[in-house]
Design a protein around this motif. Structure first.
Motif, PDB file in Angstrom:
ATOM      1  N   CYS A   9       0.821  -1.220   0.000  1.00 25.99           N
ATOM      2  CA  CYS A   9       0.000   0.000   0.000  1.00 25.99           C
ATOM      3  C   CYS A   9       0.847   1.258   0.000  1.00 25.99           C
ATOM      4  N   SER A  10       2.102   1.126  -0.336  1.00 22.02           N
ATOM      5  CA  SER A  10       2.968   2.293  -0.461  1.00 22.02           C
ATOM      6  C   SER A  10       3.125   2.614  -1.939  1.00 22.02           C
ATOM      7  N   LEU A  11       2.754   3.827  -2.318  1.00 17.07           N
ATOM      8  CA  LEU A  11       2.770   4.183  -3.740  1.00 17.07           C
ATOM      9  C   LEU A  11       4.177   4.569  -4.176  1.00 17.07           C
ATOM     10  N   ASN A  12       5.027   3.570  -4.278  1.00 17.35           N
ATOM     11  CA  ASN A  12       6.403   3.807  -4.704  1.00 17.35           C
ATOM     12  C   ASN A  12       6.444   4.115  -6.192  1.00 17.35           C
ATOM     13  N   PRO A  13       7.449   4.883  -6.626  1.00 14.90           N
ATOM     14  CA  PRO A  13       7.507   5.256  -8.045  1.00 14.90           C
ATOM     15  C   PRO A  13       7.748   4.055  -8.951  1.00 14.90           C
ATOM     16  N   ALA A  14       7.119   4.132 -10.129  1.00 17.52           N
ATOM     17  CA  ALA A  14       7.312   3.156 -11.199  1.00 17.52           C
ATOM     18  C   ALA A  14       6.859   1.752 -10.819  1.00 17.52           C
ATOM     19  N   VAL A  15       5.903   1.651  -9.890  1.00 19.30           N
ATOM     20  CA  VAL A  15       5.364   0.353  -9.475  1.00 19.30           C
ATOM     21  C   VAL A  15       3.841   0.417  -9.553  1.00 19.30           C
ATOM     22  N   ALA A  57       4.748   8.528 -10.838  1.00 21.71           N
ATOM     23  CA  ALA A  57       5.805   8.996 -11.745  1.00 21.71           C
ATOM     24  C   ALA A  57       7.083   9.373 -11.005  1.00 21.71           C
ATOM     25  N   ALA A  58       6.974   9.812  -9.761  1.00 26.03           N
ATOM     26  CA  ALA A  58       8.164  10.260  -9.034  1.00 26.03           C
ATOM     27  C   ALA A  58       7.863  10.331  -7.539  1.00 26.03           C
ATOM     28  N   ARG A  59       8.904  10.195  -6.766  1.00 29.07           N
ATOM     29  CA  ARG A  59       8.807  10.349  -5.317  1.00 29.07           C
ATOM     30  C   ARG A  59       9.543  11.643  -4.963  1.00 29.07           C
ATOM     31  N   LEU A  60       8.799  12.666  -4.633  1.00 28.51           N
ATOM     32  CA  LEU A  60       9.372  13.985  -4.396  1.00 28.51           C
ATOM     33  C   LEU A  60       9.289  14.346  -2.916  1.00 28.51           C
ATOM     34  N   THR A  61      10.235  15.149  -2.465  1.00 25.19           N
ATOM     35  CA  THR A  61      10.183  15.652  -1.092  1.00 25.19           C
ATOM     36  C   THR A  61       9.551  17.040  -1.084  1.00 25.19           C
ATOM     37  N   TYR A  62       9.058  17.426   0.092  1.00 28.19           N
ATOM     38  CA  TYR A  62       8.474  18.756   0.226  1.00 28.19           C
ATOM     39  C   TYR A  62       9.487  19.835  -0.132  1.00 28.19           C
ATOM     40  N   ASP A  63      10.704  19.674   0.379  1.00 28.25           N
ATOM     41  CA  ASP A  63      11.722  20.700   0.139  1.00 28.25           C
ATOM     42  C   ASP A  63      12.067  20.814  -1.343  1.00 28.25           C
ATOM     43  N   THR A  64      12.104  19.674  -2.032  1.00 25.34           N
ATOM     44  CA  THR A  64      12.404  19.701  -3.464  1.00 25.34           C
ATOM     45  C   THR A  64      11.314  20.436  -4.232  1.00 25.34           C
ATOM     46  N   VAL A  65      10.059  20.120  -3.909  1.00 24.82           N
ATOM     47  CA  VAL A  65       8.938  20.772  -4.597  1.00 24.82           C
ATOM     48  C   VAL A  65       8.938  22.268  -4.300  1.00 24.82           C
ATOM     49  N   ALA A  66       9.262  22.639  -3.070  1.00 25.87           N
ATOM     50  CA  ALA A  66       9.321  24.059  -2.719  1.00 25.87           C
ATOM     51  C   ALA A  66      10.417  24.769  -3.510  1.00 25.87           C
ATOM     52  N   LYS A  67      11.534  24.094  -3.693  1.00 23.71           N
ATOM     53  CA  LYS A  67      12.613  24.697  -4.486  1.00 23.71           C
ATOM     54  C   LYS A  67      12.171  24.918  -5.931  1.00 23.71           C
ATOM     55  N   ALA A  81       7.131  14.289   0.027  1.00 27.39           N
ATOM     56  CA  ALA A  81       5.864  15.016  -0.024  1.00 27.39           C
ATOM     57  C   ALA A  81       4.725  14.024  -0.013  1.00 27.39           C
ATOM     58  N   GLY A  82       3.769  14.287   0.889  1.00 26.97           N
ATOM     59  CA  GLY A  82       2.611  13.425   0.978  1.00 26.97           C
ATOM     60  C   GLY A  82       2.844  12.141   1.721  1.00 26.97           C
ATOM     61  N   ASP A  83       3.989  11.995   2.433  1.00 28.86           N
ATOM     62  CA  ASP A  83       4.322  10.747   3.081  1.00 28.86           C
ATOM     63  C   ASP A  83       4.100  10.849   4.567  1.00 28.86           C
ATOM     64  N   ASP A  84       2.861  10.677   4.968  1.00 24.64           N
ATOM     65  CA  ASP A  84       2.492  10.891   6.361  1.00 24.64           C
ATOM     66  C   ASP A  84       3.070   9.864   7.297  1.00 24.64           C
ATOM     67  N   ASP A  85       3.166   8.613   6.869  1.00 25.27           N
ATOM     68  CA  ASP A  85       3.605   7.593   7.792  1.00 25.27           C
ATOM     69  C   ASP A  85       5.052   7.795   8.193  1.00 25.27           C
ATOM     70  N   GLU A  86       5.778   8.578   7.470  1.00 23.12           N
ATOM     71  CA  GLU A  86       7.117   8.936   7.899  1.00 23.12           C
ATOM     72  C   GLU A  86       7.124  10.274   8.590  1.00 23.12           C
ATOM     73  N   ASN A  87       6.113  11.064   8.407  1.00 20.29           N
ATOM     74  CA  ASN A  87       6.125  12.450   8.881  1.00 20.29           C
ATOM     75  C   ASN A  87       5.092  12.774   9.926  1.00 20.29           C
ATOM     76  N   ALA A  88       4.373  11.801  10.371  1.00 21.01           N
ATOM     77  CA  ALA A  88       3.322  12.183  11.266  1.00 21.01           C
ATOM     78  C   ALA A  88       3.861  12.955  12.420  1.00 21.01           C
TER      79      ALA A  88
END
Length: 508
Positions: free
Chosen positions: A51-57, A87-97, A476-483
């Motif tokens: 149930c983890s939406l990893n890229p390219a899977v 399509a990609a696994r992006l971080t919040y900081d990357t998207v902000a940049k 980004a969007g990864d709550d189970d790591e960021n709760a």
């Protein structure tokens, strides 16, 4: 307008009704987030695997497909089951940049994603504008994160700032939750709504009395709307006592709960709202997924394996476990903060009055965001009276006043790991310091009455901190790591929630 698709991993496909997985998921009801560690609601083979939406899977998903007009309203929506490939696994900081800083290097590295990211930013802007027009209550609160060093010792406690990348996820998740709430309501199927009821008349009366002391008023008559609260917050923005007034407002609001009876979400100013976006870590979301899948497959609420009365029980259980998880997280965090302060006994720090009670002041240190108690007996130069209207202590002879958010200098007198308590004294109170620091880990003081001690413990419950405290460059969007406030964004214990993050099961 825009077409927004929020795809959430289809947890309900793997967790069958009445199965051992389902029973354990219901028993836990939520994942619990401790600093640096997560106790998941469901096994990691699901949360970090299927149930983890990893890229390219390829992953099974339940998708909210929404048409958002230029006013930020959901003009049309539908739900469907599908298979998606991230399509990609992006971080919040990357998207902000990429979006906010317009960083050339980041934009070049993600050139193939610039168009969808820019479009998503456009969606956020219209949703945000609609939120402001709707009058959803926005609180200006500071979240912190614990930075660990070697041996899992706290190295620092630092403030955490949200950027537009976090807010993009939040607004998209809120939109999906609104669509889910409308969908189950339209089809009259038993489901759990995320309910945030309006404040009670008594709370409003108390709030207006406190505001009157400051020459302020709250509009809206007997039933003020979220817009009235927002107008008040805008009015006091920039005032020296802004945080005090914001705290008063927070405490006037109810807690958000799960219920099959839809009363709307007062804080977000939505008529329909149901948690849909994190079924891997919240059992109510899983129940909403089951309701939606049942409707998609049968077209009617008939033969749905739950009725209204069962939903009442499930909602109460999930609400209670949510509070219990918050308390466990708070207790663990308080212990770590006490451990961090052990070698600082005797040192002097600047702080602010975070809370005023009849037995003393809770003070938050400016440098560390750590709270401790300045007991009323430590205010030795006068006899102080508690004013519940202004939330202040006033000296009988001197007239000295200690009120919410006042700046104050304190000395660390005692740290008790077992009780997870920190005691402060005034900087010039050497006698109190020598008495308190004799045994930093001793049993609770005899000078504090049991009812005061119980009140102090009660105070340590949150005013409403978000469940989620994202790490610095988390995906980004990864709550189970960021709760967190709802809650969710809310959800302080009584604050309305936002929807920070979407759980690792979500990607746009």
């Amino acid at each position: 307008g825009f077409r927004l698709l929020v795809a959430i991993a289809d947890v309900s496909h793997y967790v069958n009704v009445g199965s051992a997985l389902d029973r354990e998921g219901f028993n836990r009801a939520t994942s619990v987030y401790f600093p640096g560690r997560v106790l998941p609601m469901l096994p990691e083979v699901l949360s970090n695997g299927l149930c983890s939406l990893n890229p390219a899977v390829d992953r099974l998903c339940l998708c909210a497909d929404m048409l958002i007009n230029n006013e930020g309203h959901i003009a049309k929506f539908r739900f469907f089951e599908g298979v998606m490939k991230s399509a990609a696994r992006l971080t919040y900081d990357t998207v902000a940049k990429v979006l906010v800083d317009q960083d050339a290097e980041a934009r070049a590295a993600h050139a193939h994603l610039l168009e969808p990211l820019e479009t998503l930013h456009g969606v956020y802007k219209v949703l945000r504008s609609a939120r402001e027009r709707r009058g959803a209550i926005d609180f200006d609160t500071v979240e912190t994160k614990i930075v660990f060093g070697e041996g899992r010792k706290i190295e620092a406690i630092v403030p955490y700032e949200r950027n537009d990348a976090h807010k993009i996820i939040e607004e998209c998740m809120i939109a999906a939750n609104v669509a889910a709430g409308r969908f189950v309501a339209d089809h009259k199927i038993p489901a759990l709504y995320r309910v945030h009821d309006r404040p009670t008349a008594e709370k409003i009366t108390d709030l207006r009395a406190m505001l009157a002391e400051k020459g302020l008023s709250l509009g809206g008559g007997d039933q003020p709307s979220p817009k009235d609260f927002n107008a008040l917050l805008s009015q006091v923005q920039g005032r020296a006592d802004f945080l005090t007034i914001q705290t008063m407002i927070l405490r006037s609001l109810k807690q958000a709960v799960y219920s099959p009876d839809n009363l709307g979400h007062f804080g977000l100013a939505h008529e329909f709202y149901a948690h849909f976006t994190s079924p891997i870590r919240r059992y109510p979301d899983l129940m909403v997924h089951r309701a939606i899948r049942h409707l998609l497959r049968t077209g009617a609420p008939d033969r749905f394996p739950y009725n209204h009365d069962e939903m009442v029980i499930i909602g109460e259980h999930c609400s209670n476990n949510e509070r219990r998880a918050d308390e466990a997280t708070r207790d663990a965090t308080d212990w770590l903060k006490c451990e961090f302060m052990l070698d600082k006994v005797g040192e002097v720090f600047e702080g602010r009055v975070a809370s005023v009670l009849g037995f003393g002041l809770f003070v938050e240190l400016k440098d560390f965001f750590v709270e401790g108690l300045l007991h009323i007996t430590a205010l030795t130069k006068d006899y102080y009276h508690f004013d519940p209207v202004t939330l202040s202590l006033r000296g009988e002879r001197s007239g000295r006043v200690y009120a919410l958010n006042d700046a104050i200098t304190v000395r660390v007198a005692r740290v008790d790991l077992d009780e997870r308590k920190i005691d402060f004294v005034l900087p010039d109170d050497d006698e109190a310091l020598s008495e308190s620091s004799g045994d930093a880990r001793s049993e609770p003081r005899d000078d504090q009455e049991s009812d005061e001690d119980d009140a102090a413990k009660k105070k340590r419950k949150p005013r409403r901190r978000r469940r989620k405290k994202p790490a610095g460059d988390a995906p980004a969007g990864d709550d189970d790591e960021n709760a967190d406030s709802d809650d969710d964004g809310s959800d302080t214990s009584s604050a309305p929630e936002s929807e920070p993050g979407a759980g690792e099961e979500s990607r746009k």
